[in-house]
Design a protein around this motif. Structure first.
Motif, PDB file in Angstrom:
ATOM      1  N   MET A 156       0.851  -1.194   0.000  1.00 54.53           N
ATOM      2  CA  MET A 156       0.000   0.000   0.000  1.00 54.53           C
ATOM      3  C   MET A 156       0.885   1.242   0.000  1.00 54.53           C
ATOM      4  O   MET A 156       2.007   1.206   0.496  1.00 54.53           O
ATOM      5  CB  MET A 156      -0.866  -0.023   1.274  1.00 54.53           C
ATOM      6  CG  MET A 156      -1.964   1.013   1.296  1.00 54.53           C
ATOM      7  SD  MET A 156      -2.870   0.950   2.862  1.00 54.53           S
ATOM      8  CE  MET A 156      -4.090  -0.286   2.522  1.00 54.53           C
ATOM      9  N   LYS A 157       0.381   2.324  -0.568  1.00 53.33           N
ATOM     10  CA  LYS A 157       1.135   3.566  -0.581  1.00 53.33           C
ATOM     11  C   LYS A 157       1.153   4.150   0.842  1.00 53.33           C
ATOM     12  O   LYS A 157       0.173   4.051   1.573  1.00 53.33           O
ATOM     13  CB  LYS A 157       0.430   4.553  -1.523  1.00 53.33           C
ATOM     14  CG  LYS A 157       1.358   5.508  -2.218  1.00 53.33           C
ATOM     15  CD  LYS A 157       0.552   6.361  -3.183  1.00 53.33           C
ATOM     16  CE  LYS A 157       1.224   7.700  -3.351  1.00 53.33           C
ATOM     17  NZ  LYS A 157       0.401   8.694  -3.949  1.00 53.33           N
ATOM     18  N   LYS A 158       2.281   4.784   1.179  1.00 50.45           N
ATOM     19  CA  LYS A 158       2.436   5.276   2.549  1.00 50.45           C
ATOM     20  C   LYS A 158       1.341   6.278   2.941  1.00 50.45           C
ATOM     21  O   LYS A 158       0.790   6.220   4.033  1.00 50.45           O
ATOM     22  CB  LYS A 158       3.813   5.935   2.681  1.00 50.45           C
ATOM     23  CG  LYS A 158       4.215   6.224   4.097  1.00 50.45           C
ATOM     24  CD  LYS A 158       5.637   6.759   4.133  1.00 50.45           C
ATOM     25  CE  LYS A 158       5.924   7.407   5.459  1.00 50.45           C
ATOM     26  NZ  LYS A 158       7.208   8.105   5.478  1.00 50.45           N
ATOM     27  N   SER A 159       1.039   7.184   2.003  1.00 46.56           N
ATOM     28  CA  SER A 159       0.033   8.196   2.333  1.00 46.56           C
ATOM     29  C   SER A 159      -1.337   7.549   2.541  1.00 46.56           C
ATOM     30  O   SER A 159      -2.102   7.968   3.412  1.00 46.56           O
ATOM     31  CB  SER A 159      -0.048   9.250   1.230  1.00 46.56           C
ATOM     32  OG  SER A 159      -0.318   8.623   0.003  1.00 46.56           O
ATOM     33  N   THR A 160      -1.633   6.504   1.754  1.00 45.78           N
ATOM     34  CA  THR A 160      -2.928   5.818   1.895  1.00 45.78           C
ATOM     35  C   THR A 160      -2.991   5.135   3.256  1.00 45.78           C
ATOM     36  O   THR A 160      -4.011   5.199   3.953  1.00 45.78           O
ATOM     37  CB  THR A 160      -3.093   4.762   0.773  1.00 45.78           C
ATOM     38  OG1 THR A 160      -2.686   5.341  -0.451  1.00 45.78           O
ATOM     39  CG2 THR A 160      -4.505   4.257   0.691  1.00 45.78           C
TER      40      THR A 160
END
Lengths: 179, 295
Positions: A156-160
């Protein structure tokens, strides 16, 4: 202190000035945030990870207040003061959630004894957190995993992930207090 | 449109930093960052960072930073977006002057209107009673004025004097927190002004426990830091920034207290067994000595 330049602020100029400020101060701020986290007992990669968050948050606020920060006689002073507050707040949040997660884990241990209090608390918690959500918070705050480590694991993307964790925590606090 | 001026902070030279190890510099930087209630000394911190950068350039395990990647992430995920890191937990569970989450209380206009209405009703009753009493030859207002004069009087400046007075035990919370960690007595029982606890922060560290308290007083903020180490540190390992004014030592028993000033505040620093203490505020050296005597 030599005057570098004087001109008028518009969005493009502000962006250029801001990016320049970011490039020149990022490493120093990161180093300072790591040192402060380490002083507060957060060590290793976790300190680095939390420090990166604190620095990005500091620049996020700096962008919101760009007209003030960029016209300040010492933007660096503003950045360091804000960073200090951000690190303190993050460290405090870390401590609070560690406490929450410890309580929940202790409650699970009590379940083995099948005490009524433990059972009731577990029932309350299971209606707020799914197993997956509980594991996510446990990995972050009890196991001391970094966002990056969890992102690598679940793709998963860090910001997500950060946004998901923040919403999850807000929901937990709200529903737990209501119960 | 506002006029923009950007100034570059020129790092001053601190030759002593060159002689310190990377680890010591990192500790010093952390200490500077944690110095609450004072503006960060940017020139000093820049100098520390610069020396650290220089020293790390020669080592393989230095801080590796990809600033462009971080800036890209900032543009993507942070710039102009809401905070991703801070939940409402901190503000709901803990309160501290450091944390800038403050929920504004909604103004209750209807309550204000109710108060005004009640006051108007009371005034009407008083006037009617006064008029009725006057009709019977009694000056009600004169009677009330005489009674008030005997009963109430104004005392000017009492509150201010009260705040300037020393209190019985200025540090009860800190004393309790320290007592849970060590038998060593390090907390004074006297302060020259009234202190109001505003924040207490206990941090478990790898080498012991740190207790940091902040107080408000009529002379501004006062901070008191107590660090209880697992093993006794050397007195030489204590590093504090000070200005060019004199440094005084004050010996009580086996303990040497070092008095210094920095940023227009005076500070006492001492090491008693494994406990390192630092108190600073707008005190005089003599007042600090009185506080030390009360330990």
């Amino acid at each position: 202190m030599p005057l570098m330049w004087k001109h008028y602020l518009n969005e493009d100029t502000a962006q250029d000035m801001f990016d320049e400020l970011y490039r020149s101060e990022y490493k120093g701020l990161l180093r300072s945030a790591i040192a402060l986290f380490q002083r507060m007992g957060v060590q290793g990669q976790t300190a680095r990870d939390r420090a990166e968050d604190a620095v990005q948050e500091t620049f996020r606020v700096a962008w919101e207040k760009r007209s003030k920060v960029l016209t300040s006689p010492s933007p660096k002073g503003w950045l360091f003061s804000t960073l200090r507050n951000k690190v303190m707040t993050l460290a405090n949040e870390e401590r609070i959630w560690k406490k929450h997660m410890t309580q929940i884990t202790e409650c699970e241990t009590e379940l083995i004894d099948d005490t009524s209090d433990g059972f009731r608390m577990r029932a309350e918690l299971s209606s707020i957190l799914t197993n997956e959500e509980y594991e996510l918070l446990k990995r972050l705050y009890l196991d001391g995993c970094t966002y990056q480590e969890i992102c690598d694991e679940i793709g998963m993307k860090k910001s997500t992930l950060a946004m998901r964790v923040m919403r999850l925590k807000n929901r937990f606090i709200k529903e737990y207090h209501e119960k | 449109m506002p006029e923009i001026t950007i100034w570059r902070d020129n790092p001053k030279s601190y030759p002593v930093l060159e002689r310190m190890t990377l680890e010591e510099l990192n500790c010093l930087l952390g200490q500077e960052m944690s110095a609450l209630n004072s503006e960060p000394d940017v020139a000093y911190m820049s100098a520390i960072i610069e020396v650290m950068d220089k020293k790390e350039a020669d080592t393989a395990d230095g801080l590796r930073v990809d600033t462009e990647a971080a800036l890209h992430e900032f543009h993507e995920d942070y710039q102009g977006k809401p905070s991703m890191c801070f939940s409402e937990a901190a503000c709901e569970t803990e309160s501290s002057h450091l944390f800038q989450f403050q929920k504004s209380k909604p103004r209750n206009n209807s309550a204000g209107v109710r108060v005004l209405r009640n006051m108007a009703a009371m005034l009407a009753v008083v006037l009617i009673l006064g008029g009725t009493a006057s009709a019977f030859g009694v000056n009600l207002f004169q009677a009330v004025a005489s009674w008030s004069n005997e009963t109430f009087h104004f005392v000017f400046g009492q509150e201010q004097e009260h705040l300037d007075e020393p209190q019985a035990d200025p540090f009860p919370d800190l004393r309790m927190a320290v007592a849970q960690e060590t038998d060593c007595v390090v907390v004074p029982t006297y302060a020259p002004v009234q202190l109001q606890l505003t924040d207490i922060n206990i941090t478990e560290r790898s080498d012991g426990t740190s207790i940091l308290t902040t107080y408000a007083s009529v002379r501004g903020d006062v901070t008191f830091r107590v660090q209880i180490y697992d093993t006794q540190p050397l007195q030489d390992s204590m590093i504090y920034q000070r200005d060019m004014n004199e440094t005084r030592t004050y010996q009580v028993g086996d303990v040497e207290y070092i008095l210094m000033s920095n940023n227009e505040r005076c500070r006492a620093v001492w090491l008693n067994e494994n406990v390192e203490c630092c108190i600073q505020g707008h005190f005089t050296f003599e007042e600090l000595e009185q506080m030390i005597d009360s330990i």
